[in-house]
Design a protein around this motif. Structure first.
Motif, PDB file in Angstrom:
ATOM      1  N   ARG A  15      44.623   4.970  22.317  1.00 25.82           N
ATOM      2  CA  ARG A  15      43.296   4.370  22.170  1.00 25.82           C
ATOM      3  C   ARG A  15      42.629   4.904  20.904  1.00 25.82           C
ATOM      4  N   PHE A  16      41.822   4.029  20.302  1.00 25.60           N
ATOM      5  CA  PHE A  16      41.078   4.454  19.125  1.00 25.60           C
ATOM      6  C   PHE A  16      39.972   5.404  19.530  1.00 25.60           C
ATOM      7  N   VAL A  17      39.751   6.410  18.720  1.00 19.93           N
ATOM      8  CA  VAL A  17      38.684   7.371  18.965  1.00 19.93           C
ATOM      9  C   VAL A  17      37.510   7.030  18.058  1.00 19.93           C
ATOM     10  N   ASN A  18      36.423   7.733  18.221  1.00 24.31           N
ATOM     11  CA  ASN A  18      35.262   7.545  17.360  1.00 24.31           C
ATOM     12  C   ASN A  18      35.638   8.053  15.966  1.00 24.31           C
ATOM     13  N   ILE A  19      35.908   7.112  15.062  1.00 21.13           N
ATOM     14  CA  ILE A  19      36.430   7.464  13.747  1.00 21.13           C
ATOM     15  C   ILE A  19      35.422   8.272  12.943  1.00 21.13           C
ATOM     16  N   ILE A  20      34.168   7.906  13.009  1.00 19.43           N
ATOM     17  CA  ILE A  20      33.142   8.620  12.233  1.00 19.43           C
ATOM     18  C   ILE A  20      33.055  10.068  12.692  1.00 19.43           C
ATOM     19  N   GLN A  21      33.037  10.278  13.994  1.00 20.37           N
ATOM     20  CA  GLN A  21      32.990  11.642  14.531  1.00 20.37           C
ATOM     21  C   GLN A  21      34.247  12.413  14.163  1.00 20.37           C
ATOM     22  N   LYS A  22      35.389  11.745  14.220  1.00 21.84           N
ATOM     23  CA  LYS A  22      36.665  12.377  13.900  1.00 21.84           C
ATOM     24  C   LYS A  22      36.680  12.853  12.433  1.00 21.84           C
ATOM     25  N   PHE A  23      36.165  12.021  11.506  1.00 22.14           N
ATOM     26  CA  PHE A  23      36.137  12.397  10.098  1.00 22.14           C
ATOM     27  C   PHE A  23      35.126  13.510   9.824  1.00 22.14           C
ATOM     28  N   LYS A  24      34.021  13.537  10.572  1.00 17.67           N
ATOM     29  CA  LYS A  24      33.021  14.590  10.380  1.00 17.67           C
ATOM     30  C   LYS A  24      33.559  15.956  10.790  1.00 17.67           C
ATOM     31  N   THR A  25      34.381  15.970  11.832  1.00 21.31           N
ATOM     32  CA  THR A  25      34.878  17.252  12.347  1.00 21.31           C
ATOM     33  C   THR A  25      36.259  17.615  11.830  1.00 21.31           C
ATOM     34  N   ALA A  26      36.849  16.770  11.021  1.00 17.31           N
ATOM     35  CA  ALA A  26      38.213  17.019  10.531  1.00 17.31           C
ATOM     36  C   ALA A  26      38.237  18.160   9.518  1.00 17.31           C
ATOM     37  N   THR A  27      39.317  18.908   9.561  1.00 15.81           N
ATOM     38  CA  THR A  27      39.583  19.929   8.551  1.00 15.81           C
ATOM     39  C   THR A  27      40.655  19.372   7.644  1.00 15.81           C
ATOM     40  N   TRP A  28      40.311  19.197   6.365  1.00 13.40           N
ATOM     41  CA  TRP A  28      41.218  18.542   5.425  1.00 13.40           C
ATOM     42  C   TRP A  28      42.099  19.551   4.707  1.00 13.40           C
ATOM     43  N   PHE A  29      43.307  19.151   4.443  1.00 11.62           N
ATOM     44  CA  PHE A  29      44.303  19.909   3.690  1.00 11.62           C
ATOM     45  C   PHE A  29      44.659  21.247   4.347  1.00 11.62           C
ATOM     46  N   ASP A  30      44.652  21.248   5.669  1.00 13.49           N
ATOM     47  CA  ASP A  30      45.109  22.425   6.394  1.00 13.49           C
ATOM     48  C   ASP A  30      46.504  22.208   6.977  1.00 13.49           C
ATOM     49  N   GLU A  31      47.017  21.006   6.812  1.00  8.19           N
ATOM     50  CA  GLU A  31      48.348  20.671   7.322  1.00  8.19           C
ATOM     51  C   GLU A  31      49.154  19.985   6.230  1.00  8.19           C
ATOM     52  N   VAL A  32      50.443  19.870   6.470  1.00  4.34           N
ATOM     53  CA  VAL A  32      51.353  19.244   5.513  1.00  4.34           C
ATOM     54  C   VAL A  32      51.017  17.781   5.298  1.00  4.34           C
ATOM     55  N   ASN A  33      50.619  17.078   6.355  1.00  5.05           N
ATOM     56  CA  ASN A  33      50.432  15.629   6.253  1.00  5.05           C
ATOM     57  C   ASN A  33      49.341  15.228   5.264  1.00  5.05           C
ATOM     58  N   ASP A  34      48.287  16.006   5.109  1.00  9.81           N
ATOM     59  CA  ASP A  34      47.253  15.684   4.125  1.00  9.81           C
ATOM     60  C   ASP A  34      47.814  15.747   2.708  1.00  9.81           C
ATOM     61  N   TRP A  35      48.574  16.779   2.435  1.00 13.46           N
ATOM     62  CA  TRP A  35      49.197  16.921   1.119  1.00 13.46           C
ATOM     63  C   TRP A  35      50.227  15.820   0.894  1.00 13.46           C
ATOM     64  N   ALA A  36      50.974  15.481   1.937  1.00 16.07           N
ATOM     65  CA  ALA A  36      51.998  14.438   1.811  1.00 16.07           C
ATOM     66  C   ALA A  36      51.367  13.090   1.493  1.00 16.07           C
ATOM     67  N   VAL A  37      50.244  12.773   2.121  1.00 19.82           N
ATOM     68  CA  VAL A  37      49.559  11.507   1.837  1.00 19.82           C
ATOM     69  C   VAL A  37      49.109  11.478   0.375  1.00 19.82           C
ATOM     70  N   CYS A  38      48.583  12.582  -0.121  1.00 20.91           N
ATOM     71  CA  CYS A  38      48.158  12.645  -1.530  1.00 20.91           C
ATOM     72  C   CYS A  38      49.344  12.469  -2.465  1.00 20.91           C
ATOM     73  N   ILE A  39      50.454  13.110  -2.165  1.00 18.76           N
ATOM     74  CA  ILE A  39      51.646  13.007  -3.010  1.00 18.76           C
ATOM     75  C   ILE A  39      52.203  11.589  -2.977  1.00 18.76           C
TER      76      ILE A  39
END
Length: 181
Positions: A15-39
């Protein structure tokens, strides 16, 4: 893979979650997947720039008469995409091992395509607005007959039998500059 990563982040239990809330509380570039998306995004941009330069820079234009033509755009791009999809379907950007496997596959396939002058098969060319044709051409300039070649043309240029094109020869394929009347 980028879309798969995005959907993994915005869904929980199917199920989809509250995207706005999810982005507000997200920690960016703490996992491999964030770097992989950028690359991966950087690789797409580099591919687009390389293709644009390869298509725009070339030898002086020559005139060609089309004697046979077949639109191969879908075939080439389907083959290209299926190589990546089939080999990387089960990979995830959350695992460093999967990221390296995906990178290795991209490097191998990229090397094969560039070393064999098959850059026209890259689906980014379709996104940039190009179509791929398999043609038999007669050179108006050199009087050479029955030249079998791949012709890359902007989508708004319809390549038909009996027409004359002004095009430049590239590394293993011909890029249409414009259609002559």
């Amino acid at each position: 893979m980028i879309l798969k990563n995005i959907f993994e982040r915005i869904t929980e239990g199917g199920r989809f979650v509250n995207i706005i809330q999810k982005f507000k509380t997200a920690t960016w570039f703490d996992e491999v997947n964030d770097w992989a998306v950028c690359i991966l995004t950087l690789a797409i941009v580099i591919s687009a720039v390389y293709l644009w330069r390869a298509l725009e820079n070339g030898t002086s234009p020559k005139k060609y008469l089309i004697t046979e033509v077949s639109d191969e755009t879908g075939n080439y791009y389907f083959n290209y995409i299926s190589i990546y999809l089939l080999s990387c379907m089960g990979l995830t950007l959350n695992s460093i091992v999967d990221c390296f496997v995906f990178l290795f596959v991209m490097i191998i396939v990229g090397y094969i395509y560039v070393s064999n002058n098959m850059m026209y098969m890259n689906p980014v060319a379709n996104i940039m607005g190009y179509k791929v044709y398999s043609c038999i051409l007669d050179s108006v300039n050199t009087r050479d007959k029955n030249i079998a070649s791949i012709v890359v043309a902007p989508k708004n240029t319809v390549v038909k039998k009996g027409e004359t094109l002004q095009a430049s020869g590239k590394q293993g394929f011909i890029y249409v500059k414009r259609k002559l009347r």
